[in-house]
Design a protein around this motif. Structure first.
Motif, short mmCIF file in Angstrom:
data_model
loop_
_atom_site.label_atom_id
_atom_site.label_comp_id
_atom_site.label_asym_id
_atom_site.label_seq_id
_atom_site.Cartn_x
_atom_site.Cartn_y
_atom_site.Cartn_z
N TRP A 1 115.59 66.37 127.35
CA TRP A 1 116.38 67.61 127.43
C TRP A 1 117.23 67.78 126.18
O TRP A 1 117.35 68.87 125.64
CB TRP A 1 117.30 67.60 128.63
N LEU A 2 117.86 66.66 125.75
CA LEU A 2 118.77 66.71 124.60
C LEU A 2 118.04 66.95 123.28
O LEU A 2 118.61 67.47 122.33
CB LEU A 2 119.58 65.42 124.52
N ASN A 3 116.77 66.54 123.22
CA ASN A 3 116.03 66.63 121.97
C ASN A 3 114.99 67.74 121.96
O ASN A 3 114.14 67.79 121.07
CB ASN A 3 115.36 65.28 121.68
N GLY A 4 115.04 68.65 122.95
CA GLY A 4 114.17 69.81 122.93
C GLY A 4 112.72 69.52 123.27
O GLY A 4 111.83 70.28 122.88
N ARG A 5 112.47 68.45 124.02
CA ARG A 5 111.10 68.13 124.40
C ARG A 5 110.78 68.51 125.83
O ARG A 5 109.61 68.53 126.21
CB ARG A 5 110.84 66.63 124.20
N ALA A 6 111.80 68.80 126.64
CA ALA A 6 111.57 69.10 128.06
C ALA A 6 112.73 69.91 128.61
O ALA A 6 113.79 69.99 128.00
CB ALA A 6 111.42 67.79 128.84
N MET A 7 112.51 70.46 129.80
CA MET A 7 113.53 71.22 130.52
C MET A 7 113.76 70.51 131.87
O MET A 7 112.83 70.00 132.46
CB MET A 7 113.04 72.64 130.81
N ALA B 1 122.43 57.81 129.07
CA ALA B 1 122.87 56.91 130.15
C ALA B 1 124.06 57.50 130.89
O ALA B 1 124.11 57.48 132.14
CB ALA B 1 123.22 55.53 129.58
N GLU B 2 125.03 58.03 130.16
CA GLU B 2 126.20 58.62 130.80
C GLU B 2 125.82 59.88 131.57
O GLU B 2 126.31 60.11 132.67
CB GLU B 2 127.27 58.95 129.76
N LEU B 3 124.93 60.69 131.01
CA LEU B 3 124.53 61.92 131.69
C LEU B 3 123.74 61.62 132.97
O LEU B 3 123.91 62.31 133.97
CB LEU B 3 123.73 62.82 130.76
N VAL B 4 122.91 60.59 132.96
CA VAL B 4 122.19 60.19 134.17
C VAL B 4 123.19 59.84 135.27
O VAL B 4 123.06 60.26 136.42
CB VAL B 4 121.24 59.00 133.89
N GLN C 1 116.69 57.96 131.83
CA GLN C 1 117.36 58.25 130.56
C GLN C 1 116.39 58.94 129.61
O GLN C 1 116.80 59.78 128.81
CB GLN C 1 117.89 56.96 129.94
N GLN C 2 115.10 58.60 129.70
CA GLN C 2 114.11 59.22 128.84
C GLN C 2 113.99 60.71 129.14
O GLN C 2 113.83 61.53 128.23
CB GLN C 2 112.73 58.55 129.01
#
Length: 134
Positions: A48-54, A26-29, A42-43
């Motif tokens: 990005w944070l959990n290594g599922r996407a770039m 939420a803060e990064l968005v 947020q998803q």
């Protein structure tokens, strides 16, 4: 074997820790927009944070700007820490003391002060400087 997304996630999280920032999607968005990024959910940030996407390139550049690193370093990694040059600020002694006091506050109180400053800045008309303190 580590994927490109996993490696990016590690670099992003390390950059956030080094910058003293939260890993809150939420803060990064919210911050992403302030650093020139494109709107995302947020998803997406969680991915990005959990290594599922770039992130897309515009958001990669915004994240790098936020973390004061080169976009290539964030995307591909590098042993060297390349920092953007930050300009020198001319600060009067009263402001310098306030900054030093701010830096001594616990993280939760610093966050409150940052939120207050953001709220106050919203109410300053564009192009008008704040009045000088007496």
């Amino acid at each position: 074997m580590k994927t490109e997304q996993d490696a990016f996630s590690e670099r992003l999280r390390a950059g956030l820790r080094q910058a003293g920032m939260s890993e809150s999607p939420a803060e990064l968005v919210r911050l992403l927009a302030r650093f020139g990024g494109e709107p995302v959910s947020q998803q997406a940030v969680s991915g990005w944070l959990n290594g599922r996407a770039m992130p897309r390139q515009a958001n990669l550049r915004a994240l790098a700007r936020m973390l004061s690193i080169e976009p290539q370093q964030l995307q591909f990694g590098d042993d060297k820490r390349v920092r953007e040059a930050r300009g020198e600020w001319k600060v009067n002694p009263h402001d310098q003391l306030a900054i030093e006091a701010f830096l001594k506050l616990p993280a939760a109180q610093r966050k409150l002060v940052r939120n207050l400053i953001e709220e106050l800045a919203r109410h300053v008309a564009p192009g008008k400087a704040a009045k000088k303190p007496r």
